[in-house]
Design a protein around this motif. Structure first.
Motif, mmCIF file in Angstrom:
data_model
loop_
_atom_site.group_PDB
_atom_site.id
_atom_site.type_symbol
_atom_site.label_atom_id
_atom_site.label_comp_id
_atom_site.label_asym_id
_atom_site.label_seq_id
_atom_site.Cartn_x
_atom_site.Cartn_y
_atom_site.Cartn_z
ATOM 1 N N ARG A 44 8.146 3.377 -21.965
ATOM 2 C CA ARG A 44 7.504 4.843 -21.830
ATOM 3 C C ARG A 44 6.462 5.511 -23.157
ATOM 4 N NH1 ARG A 44 8.837 8.942 -25.278
ATOM 5 N NH2 ARG A 44 10.112 7.224 -27.090
ATOM 6 N N ARG A 45 6.603 4.969 -24.637
ATOM 7 C CA ARG A 45 5.552 5.716 -25.526
ATOM 8 C C ARG A 45 4.258 4.790 -25.021
ATOM 9 N NH1 ARG A 45 5.993 4.627 -31.072
ATOM 10 N NH2 ARG A 45 4.272 6.109 -30.956
ATOM 11 N N HIS A 46 4.185 3.749 -24.163
ATOM 12 C CA HIS A 46 2.742 3.472 -23.463
ATOM 13 C C HIS A 46 2.542 4.333 -22.760
ATOM 14 C CE1 HIS A 46 0.379 1.789 -20.384
ATOM 15 N NE2 HIS A 46 -0.106 1.432 -20.688
ATOM 16 N N GLN A 47 3.468 4.681 -21.561
ATOM 17 C CA GLN A 47 2.429 5.579 -20.453
ATOM 18 C C GLN A 47 2.152 7.048 -21.153
ATOM 19 O OE1 GLN A 47 4.747 5.955 -17.054
ATOM 20 N NE2 GLN A 47 5.869 3.379 -17.325
ATOM 21 N N SER A 48 3.262 7.902 -21.667
ATOM 22 C CA SER A 48 3.021 9.035 -22.455
ATOM 23 C C SER A 48 1.458 8.992 -23.700
ATOM 24 C CB SER A 48 4.101 9.648 -22.922
ATOM 25 O OG SER A 48 4.395 8.743 -24.124
ATOM 26 N N LEU A 49 1.492 7.843 -24.021
ATOM 27 C CA LEU A 49 0.196 7.916 -24.874
ATOM 28 C C LEU A 49 -1.270 7.759 -24.348
ATOM 29 C CD1 LEU A 49 1.552 5.675 -28.227
ATOM 30 C CD2 LEU A 49 1.236 8.074 -28.211
ATOM 31 N N THR A 50 -1.575 6.240 -23.627
ATOM 32 C CA THR A 50 -2.263 6.010 -22.482
ATOM 33 C C THR A 50 -2.440 8.093 -21.791
ATOM 34 O OG1 THR A 50 -1.515 3.931 -22.387
ATOM 35 C CG2 THR A 50 -3.214 4.744 -20.343
ATOM 36 N N THR A 51 -1.862 8.611 -20.783
ATOM 37 C CA THR A 51 -2.070 10.117 -20.976
ATOM 38 C C THR A 51 -2.598 10.638 -21.376
ATOM 39 O OG1 THR A 51 0.026 9.714 -19.336
ATOM 40 C CG2 THR A 51 -1.168 12.269 -18.978
ATOM 41 N N LEU A 52 -2.422 11.010 -22.989
ATOM 42 C CA LEU A 52 -3.116 11.281 -23.578
ATOM 43 C C LEU A 52 -4.574 11.052 -23.925
ATOM 44 C CD1 LEU A 52 -0.598 11.878 -26.774
ATOM 45 C CD2 LEU A 52 -1.557 13.995 -24.800
ATOM 46 N N VAL A 53 -5.187 9.887 -23.918
ATOM 47 C CA VAL A 53 -6.080 9.318 -23.694
ATOM 48 C C VAL A 53 -7.182 8.994 -22.578
ATOM 49 C CG1 VAL A 53 -7.774 7.384 -24.555
ATOM 50 C CG2 VAL A 53 -5.551 7.524 -25.904
ATOM 51 N N VAL A 54 -6.496 8.871 -21.745
ATOM 52 C CA VAL A 54 -6.833 8.689 -20.011
ATOM 53 C C VAL A 54 -7.313 10.242 -19.622
ATOM 54 C CG1 VAL A 54 -6.720 7.878 -17.704
ATOM 55 C CG2 VAL A 54 -6.031 6.069 -20.476
ATOM 56 N N GLY A 55 -6.130 10.666 -19.486
ATOM 57 C CA GLY A 55 -5.889 11.959 -18.502
ATOM 58 C C GLY A 55 -7.302 13.168 -18.384
ATOM 59 N N PRO A 56 -7.514 13.461 -19.877
ATOM 60 C CA PRO A 56 -8.640 14.249 -20.241
ATOM 61 C C PRO A 56 -9.896 13.589 -19.887
ATOM 62 C CG PRO A 56 -7.206 14.419 -21.729
ATOM 63 C CD PRO A 56 -6.888 12.968 -20.953
ATOM 64 N N THR A 57 -10.132 12.029 -19.917
ATOM 65 C CA THR A 57 -12.204 11.663 -19.938
ATOM 66 C C THR A 57 -11.655 11.869 -18.711
ATOM 67 O OG1 THR A 57 -11.033 10.054 -22.146
ATOM 68 C CG2 THR A 57 -12.951 9.633 -20.532
ATOM 69 N N MET A 58 -10.397 11.204 -17.481
ATOM 70 C CA MET A 58 -10.894 11.294 -16.388
ATOM 71 C C MET A 58 -10.822 12.426 -15.432
ATOM 72 S SD MET A 58 -8.094 8.145 -14.612
ATOM 73 C CE MET A 58 -8.166 8.211 -13.329
ATOM 74 N N LEU A 59 -10.345 13.226 -16.032
ATOM 75 C CA LEU A 59 -10.643 14.888 -15.053
ATOM 76 C C LEU A 59 -12.290 15.553 -16.302
ATOM 77 C CD1 LEU A 59 -7.769 16.950 -16.359
ATOM 78 C CD2 LEU A 59 -8.159 15.653 -14.124
ATOM 79 N N VAL A 60 -12.757 14.791 -16.873
ATOM 80 C CA VAL A 60 -14.072 15.327 -17.398
ATOM 81 C C VAL A 60 -15.020 14.455 -16.230
ATOM 82 C CG1 VAL A 60 -15.839 15.135 -18.811
ATOM 83 C CG2 VAL A 60 -14.056 16.009 -19.953
ATOM 84 N N GLU A 61 -13.949 13.236 -15.972
ATOM 85 C CA GLU A 61 -15.459 12.434 -15.115
ATOM 86 C C GLU A 61 -15.472 12.760 -13.453
ATOM 87 O OE1 GLU A 61 -13.769 8.527 -14.199
ATOM 88 O OE2 GLU A 61 -16.634 7.814 -14.414
ATOM 89 N N VAL A 62 -14.747 13.546 -13.154
ATOM 90 C CA VAL A 62 -13.980 13.896 -11.964
ATOM 91 C C VAL A 62 -15.506 15.053 -11.803
ATOM 92 C CG1 VAL A 62 -12.059 14.992 -11.527
ATOM 93 C CG2 VAL A 62 -12.700 14.081 -9.524
#
Length: 141
Positions: A44-62
């Motif tokens: 549970r913690r892995h998924q929520s913390l990973t989203t914090l790091v990966v989500g914004p960067t993936m949005l900037v990339e796209v």
């Protein structure tokens, strides 16, 4: 505008290249050592913390990739966008469902599948990094 998009795009892409190699070589293989007792909370913690790091960067990339398609159309830009679409498809149709299965319980077979299938994203993102650098070389920067 194009210069900024190229720089932002290259930065976001290379951030993701480094992150995916770390995840592929270090992070995912260590899942097997967590153990069943603490797995649910870890997952549970892995998924929520990973989203914090990966989500914004993936949005900037796209978004920066879309800007490059609009302002710097060409073979490299299109190839990079296609690779990015494949990354997103792999993420949402393969890795996210596997994480969903892992969220329901510790499963060594699913963990092995996650590591094996994540090589697709690792290779795709690395190729995107090469293209991002090539775009910096052939762009207006």
């Amino acid at each position: 505008m194009t210069e900024t998009a190229l720089l932002v795009h290259a930065a976001a892409t290379w951030f993701m290249v480094g992150l995916i190699w770390f995840v592929q070589v270090v992070h995912y293989p260590l899942f097997a050592g967590v153990g069943e007792a603490g797995w649910a909370e870890y997952s549970r913690r892995h998924q929520s913390l990973t989203t914090l790091v990966v989500g914004p960067t993936m949005l900037v990339e796209v978004v920066s990739a879309a800007a490059l398609l609009a302002f710097l159309p060409g073979t490299l830009t299109i190839a990079g966008a296609v690779l990015l679409a494949l990354v997103w498809a792999s993420t949402f149709f393969v890795q996210v469902p596997l994480h969903g299965r892992l969220g329901k319980g510790h499963d060594a077979a699913v963990m092995r599948t996650l590591v094996a299938t994540n090589w697709v994203r690792t290779v795709l993102w690395t190729a995107r990094g090469v293209i991002a650098m090539a775009l910096l070389g052939v762009g207006v920067v």
